[in-house]
Design an enzyme around this catalytic site. Structure first.
Site, PDB file in Angstrom:
ATOM      1  N   ALA A   1      44.402  91.360  58.711  1.00 21.22           N
ATOM      2  CA  ALA A   1      45.369  92.298  59.278  1.00 21.22           C
ATOM      3  C   ALA A   1      46.766  91.659  59.305  1.00 21.22           C
ATOM      4  O   ALA A   1      47.164  90.998  58.349  1.00 21.22           O
ATOM      5  CB  ALA A   1      44.904  92.759  60.645  1.00 21.22           C
ATOM      6  N   CYS A   2      47.495  91.829  60.406  1.00 22.93           N
ATOM      7  CA  CYS A   2      48.892  91.359  60.450  1.00 22.93           C
ATOM      8  C   CYS A   2      49.010  89.850  60.289  1.00 22.93           C
ATOM      9  O   CYS A   2      50.089  89.340  59.990  1.00 22.93           O
ATOM     10  CB  CYS A   2      49.547  91.782  61.759  1.00 22.93           C
ATOM     11  SG  CYS A   2      49.822  93.548  61.852  1.00 22.93           S
ATOM     12  N   SER A   3      47.930  89.112  60.520  1.00 19.44           N
ATOM     13  CA  SER A   3      48.003  87.645  60.411  1.00 19.44           C
ATOM     14  C   SER A   3      47.674  87.147  59.013  1.00 19.44           C
ATOM     15  O   SER A   3      47.614  85.933  58.790  1.00 19.44           O
ATOM     16  CB  SER A   3      47.035  87.002  61.412  1.00 19.44           C
ATOM     17  OG  SER A   3      47.338  87.411  62.708  1.00 19.44           O
TER      18      SER A   3
END
Ligand code: COA
Length: 373
Positions: free
Chosen positions: A155-157
Site C-alpha cells: 500500500a502507501c508504504s
C-alpha cells in the site's frame, strides 16, 4: 556486504489536473441529483439525504488543493465519477507500466548509465493493473533489462519497502543496481461518491535507482544509512477488491471493493506509531533527529506531517525541512514521499542527512535515512 546508495530518481506527472473546486462541483451535482430523485423517500425518512462537500473542508482537513489524474473527463462527469481508461490489447504496454517507464527513463537519464546495467526491477505500489504477468516484468522488457523483476504491494508504504528490498539485494550481492518504480492510478480505486474520502487521492509514477556504493559517482547520490520496516494489522484502511469477489457476486460493486478508511482513527494511531519508529531508528543509527536537514514524509495529510515533523525535530519544522507536495498532488500512495524527495533535495552539502518515510494501510511504515555523498 556492500553499501547501497540512492543514485537517481524520476517522476512522471499525468498532464491533467483536477482542482478541489472542480471535484466538489461534480460531487455536489451528484448529491443534488440523488436527493432530488429520492425526495419522497427522504421526506418519509426511508432514505438519508446526502450532504454536500466543500473545498474549504478539504483544504482545512487535509491540505490538498488539487491532484493530477490520468483521466479527468470521467471524474468531472456526475453520471460516471470514475476515470475512463480504455482496455488495451495485450500487445500494447499497459497504462501502469507506461507510467512507470516514463518515470524510470527520467531516473535512468539522471543516473547516466545504460538501462542494461540494471539487474532487477521492482514495481512497488498499492494497486496492480492485473494479477499477472507482473507489471515489473513488463517494465523490465520495455527498458531492455536482463535479470529479474517482480511486483510488491505494501500500500502507501510500498516505496520504502521497495528501497529496503533493493538495498538488501545490493548489500548481499544479489544485484548491483536495482530499479524500483511506483506507478499509482489511485483514481481507479477511489470512491468519488464518498464524501469522507472523494478528495484524497491523485495519480502519478515515481522511480528510484539503487546501486552499489562503489559503482556510484564519488559525489553522486545518497548513502542509505539505514532502512527499517514495520507492520501492525489494522482494519482502518481497507480495500476488499480481489479475485475471490466473483465467488460471492452479491458483494460486487459494494463500497468496500474500493478504498475505505476510518480517517480519524488512522490519524490518531499512525502519528505516534511513525514518530516513535523514526526516533528509535535514528537512535539506533546514532543520528541526532534534530540535525536532519530535511524530511520527505508520506503525503496523506498536512496536519499529520506537521505533527510527525514536530515530534522528530523537537520544534516546528520550516516548510523547507518538512517537504509538502500533497497540496498539488494529493495522496499518491507509495509515490508521495518519493515525489517529495525528487522535487526537493537541492541545497545539501556532503554529509547532510535526511529522512524518507512512508506509512499507510496494513498498517505499514518504512524509514530510510540518507546522507548526501
Ligand atoms: N466536506 C465537508 N464536510 C465533510 C466532508 C466533506 N467532504 N467529509 C466529512 N465532512 C464532515 C464530517 O461529516 C464531520 O462532520 P461532523 O463533525 O459534523 O460529524 C467533519 O467533517 C469531520 O469529519 P472527519 O472525517 O472526522 O474529518 P477529519 O478531520 O478526520 O479529516 C481526513 C478527514 C480523511 C482528511 C483525515 O482524517 C485524514 O487524512 N486522516 C488520515 C488518513 C490517512 O493517512 N490515510 C492513509 C491513507 S493511505
Amino acid at each position: 556486504m556492500h553499501h547501497a546508495v540512492i543514485a537517481a530518481t524520476g517522476l512522471y506527472t499525468p498532464p491533467q489536473s483536477l482542482s478541489n473546486e472542480e471535484l466538489v462541483e461534480t460531487f455536489n451535482t451528484y448529491v443534488a441529483r440523488h436527493n432530488e430523485a429520492n425526495a419522497d423517500a427522504i421526506a418519509a425518512g426511508a432514505v438519508e439525504a446526502l450532504q454536500p462537500s466543500s473545498p474549504e473542508f478539504i483544504v482545512k482537513a487535509s491540505g490538498i488543493r488539487s491532484r493530477h489524474v490520468v483521466d479527468k473527463s470521467g471524474l468531472i462527469d456526475p453520471e460516471l465519477m470514475r476515470p475512463v481508461i480504455p482496455e488495451r490489447p495485450n500487445e500494447e504496454i499497459s497504462v501502469l507500466a507506461e507510467m512507470a517507464v516514463n518515470a524510470a527513463n527520467q531516473a535512468i537519464a539522471a543516473w547516466g548509465k545504460p538501462a542494461s546495467h540494471i539487474d532487477a526491477v521492482l514495481c512497488a505500489c498499492s494497486n496492480m493493473q492485473r494479477a499477472y504477468p507482473a507489471i515489473a516484468i513488463e517494465v523490465q522488457q520495455a527498458l531492455g533489462i536482463d535479470g529479474f523483476a517482480f511486483d510488491m504491494n505494501v500500500a502507501c508504504s510500498s516505496a520504502t519497502f521497495g528501497i529496503k528490498t533493493a538495498a538488501d539485494y545490493v548489500a548481499t550481492g544479489s544485484a548491483r543496481a536495482v530499479l524500483m518504480v511506483n506507478p499509482e492510478i489511485c483514481s481507479g480505486h477511489l470512491n468519488f461518491r464518498d464524501r469522507d474520502s472523494h478528495f484524497i487521492f491523485g495519480d502519478v509514477a515515481t522511480a528510484v535507482v539503487v546501486e552499489r556504493a562503489e559503482d556510484a559517482d564519488e559525489h553522486g547520490g545518497w548513502d542509505i544509512l539505514g532502512s527499517r520496516l514495520k507492520t501492525v494489522f489494522s482494519n482502518n484502511i481497507r480495500n476488499n477488491f480481489g479475485f475471490l469477489n466473483r465467488a460471492a457476486p452479491e458483494g460486487i460493486g459494494k463500497a468496500d471493493k474500493l478504498f475505505v478508511q476510518e480517517g480519524r482513527k488512522v490519524f490518531r494511531e499512525v502519528v505516534p506509531m511513525v514518530s516513535e519508529m523514526i526516533l528509535e531508528h535514528a537512535h539506533d543509527l546514532t543520528l541526532d533527529p534534530h540535525g536532519l536537514k530535511r524530511m520527505w514524509l508520506h503525503q496523506a495529510n498536512i496536519n499529520m506531517n506537521d505533527m510527525i515533523g514536530r515530534k522528530v525535530l523537537g520544534r516546528d519544522p520550516t516548510p523547507e525541512e518538512n517537504v509538502i507536495i500533497l497540496d498539488e498532488y494529493a495522496n499518491t500512495s507509495s509515490a508521495g514521499s518519493i515525489i517529495a524527495f525528487h522535487t526537493a533535495n537541492q541545497g545539501f552539502a556532503p554529509g547532510d542527512t535526511g529522512l524518507i518515510c512512508s506509512f499507510g494501510a496494513g498498517y505499514s511504515a518504512g524509514t530510510v535515512f540518507v546522507r548526501k555523498r
